[in-house]
Design an enzyme around this catalytic site. Structure first.
Site, PDB file in Angstrom:
ATOM      1  N   SER A 159       0.848  -1.194   0.000  1.00  0.00           N
ATOM      2  CA  SER A 159       0.000   0.000   0.000  1.00  0.00           C
ATOM      3  C   SER A 159       0.879   1.237   0.000  1.00  0.00           C
ATOM      4  O   SER A 159       2.020   1.200   0.476  1.00  0.00           O
ATOM      5  CB  SER A 159      -0.882   0.002   1.256  1.00  0.00           C
ATOM      6  OG  SER A 159      -1.501   1.254   1.459  1.00  0.00           O
ATOM      7  N   TYR A 172      -0.009   0.051  10.659  1.00  0.00           N
ATOM      8  CA  TYR A 172      -0.361  -0.427   9.319  1.00  0.00           C
ATOM      9  C   TYR A 172       0.775  -0.143   8.341  1.00  0.00           C
ATOM     10  O   TYR A 172       1.154  -1.006   7.537  1.00  0.00           O
ATOM     11  CB  TYR A 172      -1.646   0.256   8.856  1.00  0.00           C
ATOM     12  CG  TYR A 172      -2.123  -0.174   7.479  1.00  0.00           C
ATOM     13  CD1 TYR A 172      -2.527  -1.478   7.250  1.00  0.00           C
ATOM     14  CD2 TYR A 172      -2.187   0.737   6.424  1.00  0.00           C
ATOM     15  CE1 TYR A 172      -2.973  -1.878   5.988  1.00  0.00           C
ATOM     16  CE2 TYR A 172      -2.631   0.357   5.175  1.00  0.00           C
ATOM     17  CZ  TYR A 172      -3.026  -0.958   4.958  1.00  0.00           C
ATOM     18  OH  TYR A 172      -3.459  -1.351   3.712  1.00  0.00           O
TER      19      TYR A 172
END
Length: 314
Positions: free
Chosen positions: A161, A187
């Site tokens: 990501s 994350y």
């Protein structure tokens, strides 16, 4: 990395996964898609099945998996869409999946993920996002290495990501035992780990014919964002310079995964980072595209591998 020239393709951010495989024949190839019962995992599996591959949806929710498998078989005419249980946060469950796999594996799509969750921990006390997004997939890939090697020319897809730009892997405190827990840095470091895995897996396993690449699928509204408020998503989209049109459909979001998994344009290519169906370059200050230098640092990749192996040994 086996080639030096950046990979360029005729596809774009608007391309769908089915368009990527339109002229491909994957008959006889076997694929595993983690998280294949929701979000871009569904469309990744659908495109691979549409091209003729045998596809196994590795999922936590078996009922959802069977529903999705039946729908994919109905839409593609491919009845070789199977379902198997897999909980990436449980290394015992990962080991069970590996034990039950029989024969070669041509494509492993490490797609499942957890985003910006509240502080959660696994049995050993590991931070849940790192445990799920990286360590579970690391255990799965290393466990399936013999099957991947047996395939000849196997590919591993590591779904990362742009959030990897938020944080390197903080080796001194991966599990937030010393620093306050923050959902987005947690994350971010897990997504950096996904890129570093691609770098070192390619270095270690290229002689087995196994190549690994990482990718950013784009912004897609899926269940992945269940812990993120609409207000936070709007703020993130504004920071990236995008409006409502910046969201991709799940079919578009799966396109880069499918490109990395199956396109002959990536033959011989490993250890790279892709976005919008193109190989990405280094991140430029003030942008949210490209890869951070720390995410493709070979020394950090080797260190992460050693740390991950130590986690698996307990």
């Amino acid at each position: 990395m086996t080639t030096s020239a950046p990979v360029r393709t005729p596809f774009s951010r608007a391309t769908t996964a089915l368009e990527v495989v339109r002229d491909l024949d994957l008959t006889g190839r076997r694929a595993v898609v983690t998280g294949g019962a929701s979000g871009i995992g569904v469309e990744t599996a659908r495109a691979l099945a549409a091209a003729g591959a045998d596809v196994t949806l590795a999922v936590r929710d078996l009922d959802a998996g069977h529903r999705v498998a039946a729908e994919i078989s109905g839409s593609t005419g491919n009845d070789r869409v199977l379902v198997a249980p897999l909980d990436l946060a449980d290394l015992g469950a990962v080991a069970a999946f590996v034990r039950t796999w029989d024969g070669p594996l041509h494509i492993l799509v490490n797609n499942a993920g957890l985003m910006a969750s509240p502080e959660l921990r696994t049995g050993p006390g590991w931070e849940m996002q790192f445990a799920t997004n990286h360590l579970g997939h690391f255990a799965l890939a290393t466990g399936l290495r013999p099957a991947l090697a047996a395939a000849g020319g196997a590919r591993i897809v590591s779904v990362s990501s742009a959030a990897h730009l938020r944080s390197p892997v903080v080796f001194e405190d991966i599990h937030f035992r010393e620093r306050p827990y923050e959902p987005w840095p947690a994350y971010g470091q897990s997504k950096t780990a996904n890129v570093l895995f691609a770098v070192d897996a390619t270095r270690r396993w290229a002689d087995d014919g196994i190549l690994t690449n990482a990718l950013m699928p784009g912004g897609i509204r899926t269940n992945l964002q269940r812990y993120v408020s609409d207000e936070e998503l709007d703020r993130m989209r504004a920071q990236s310079g995008g409006g409502a049109a910046a969201w991709k459909t799940p079919e578009q979001g799966a396109a880069t995964s499918v490109l990395v998994a199956a396109s002959p344009l990536l033959d011989g290519v490993g250890g790279r980072y892709f976005e919008d169906c193109q190989e990405a370059g280094p991140n430029q200050p003030g942008t949210r595209t490209g890869y951070a230098a720390y995410a493709r640092d070979p020394e950090a990749a080797e260190r992460l591998w050693a740390v991950s192996e130590a986690h698996l040994r307990g």
